[in-house]
Scaffold this motif. Structure first.
Motif: not given
Length: 337
Positions: A59-82
């Motif tokens: 909430a403070a930095t707006l850093q992405i700390v987690a994403a589910n597989p559906a979001a990763l598939h849509s974005l094309g990034f791995t969890l480590e990358e995102v």
């Protein structure tokens, strides 16, 4: 968007927010055993298997700390990358900086999400809809963001609309002849009458009843009778204008609505054409059949001010045509009542 689609969208948003919350709660507390462990596993599975995108932001930095597989598939990034990215690296909206966009997302609802642009790893961009949930879990403040592909939602809306239109067509059209049915007439004739009233024009209701159709059914069978009805429907439809309506009421009864009638001679000419068209021999399954039709006519506003009166008076006139030897038309007169 129709009401069904709104409901589905709202349900998806609520469940997505719950899935994010369950996941974050599991992340915060130590691994437990027994039932609690099984519940934790279920919550993790909900987050990971949720069919649309779900992100968790600091909430403070707006850093992405987690994403589910559906979001990763849509974005094309791995969890480590995102996890190396901030929300503003991936999402934007015209005229808004990233903090203003998040604020707008927090004010949004699942029924009224915010549309924004999503940047994918391959450089492509797509329109998405999202809303955001403020979550206080333990001592940590996070935002849960539910993201839906606009194209997918619009495709679902289109499919729902098409399905609704198909069901509406089936409900308001006769399955045998394809003509509008009694329900269609009840839904549209009052409006046609109102239009005639506003335009100061006449409207004619022609009630058709085939002569001796029962004999055809009894002697040739119902299959032949059905084919005859289809041929009758086609012939009647071909005798009237595009703007006029031909309705199958059921059995061997039809109704024709003539709109924008300028003079009574126009109605008589149409009724005569129908009599002539249906008295011509019809070939069904290689056999020649001859049928005729009796027609009763009522006129708005002379013979009635509403649908009930016009249908009743045209039906009365039709029976007069039967009494006068069939294969003719009669215009309603008060003396017939």
């Amino acid at each position: 968007m129709n009401q069904s689609a709104f409901g589905l969208g709202a349900l998806a948003g609520v469940l997505a927010g719950a899935a994010i919350g369950f996941w974050w709660l599991r992340r915060l507390r130590p691994r437990a055993g027994g039932r609690v462990a099984r519940a934790d596993d279920a919550h993790q599975a909900v987050f990971e298997q949720w069919p649309t995108g779900a992100l968790v932001l600091n909430a403070a930095t707006l850093q992405i700390v987690a994403a589910n597989p559906a979001a990763l598939h849509s974005l094309g990034f791995t969890l480590e990358e995102v996890r190396q990215l901030r929300f503003g690296d991936l999402f934007s909206a015209a005229g808004l900086d990233v903090r203003a966009l998040v604020g707008k997302l927090l004010d949004a609802t699942a029924r009224l999400p915010v549309e924004m642009r999503q940047r994918c790893k391959d450089g492509s961009q797509r329109n998405v809809e999202a809303n955001c949930y403020r979550l206080t879990l333990g001592e940590e403040q996070v935002f849960g963001v539910a993201v839906n592909d606009v194209a997918a939602r619009r495709e679902a809306d289109t499919q729902l609309l098409e399905r609704h239109q198909q069901l509406d067509h089936l409900a308001h059209h006769d399955q045998l002849t394809g003509l509008p049915n009694r329900l269609y007439l009840a839904a549209h004739l009052p409006g046609d009458i109102e239009e005639a009233k506003k335009a100061g024009s006449m409207l004619a209701v022609l009630f058709l009843d085939l002569d001796r159709f029962k004999h055809v059914n009894d002697s040739r069978g119902h299959e032949t009778g059905d084919k005859l009805l289809k041929t009758v429907a086609q012939r009647v439809r071909s005798t009237v204008r595009v703007e006029d309506v031909v309705v199958r009421m059921g059995g061997d009864e039809f109704v024709v609505i003539l709109k924008g009638v300028q003079h009574t001679g126009q109605v008589s000419e149409t009724a005569e054409r129908i009599n002539q068209a249906l008295s011509a021999p019809m070939v069904v399954d290689g056999r020649t059949l001859v049928t005729t039709v009796s027609i009763g006519v009522s006129l708005y506003p002379h013979d009635g001010a509403d649908m009930g009166e016009l249908l009743r008076h045209s039906d009365t006139a039709m029976y007069q045509a039967k009494d006068r030897g069939r294969n003719n038309f009669q215009v309603f007169s008060p003396v017939m009542d």
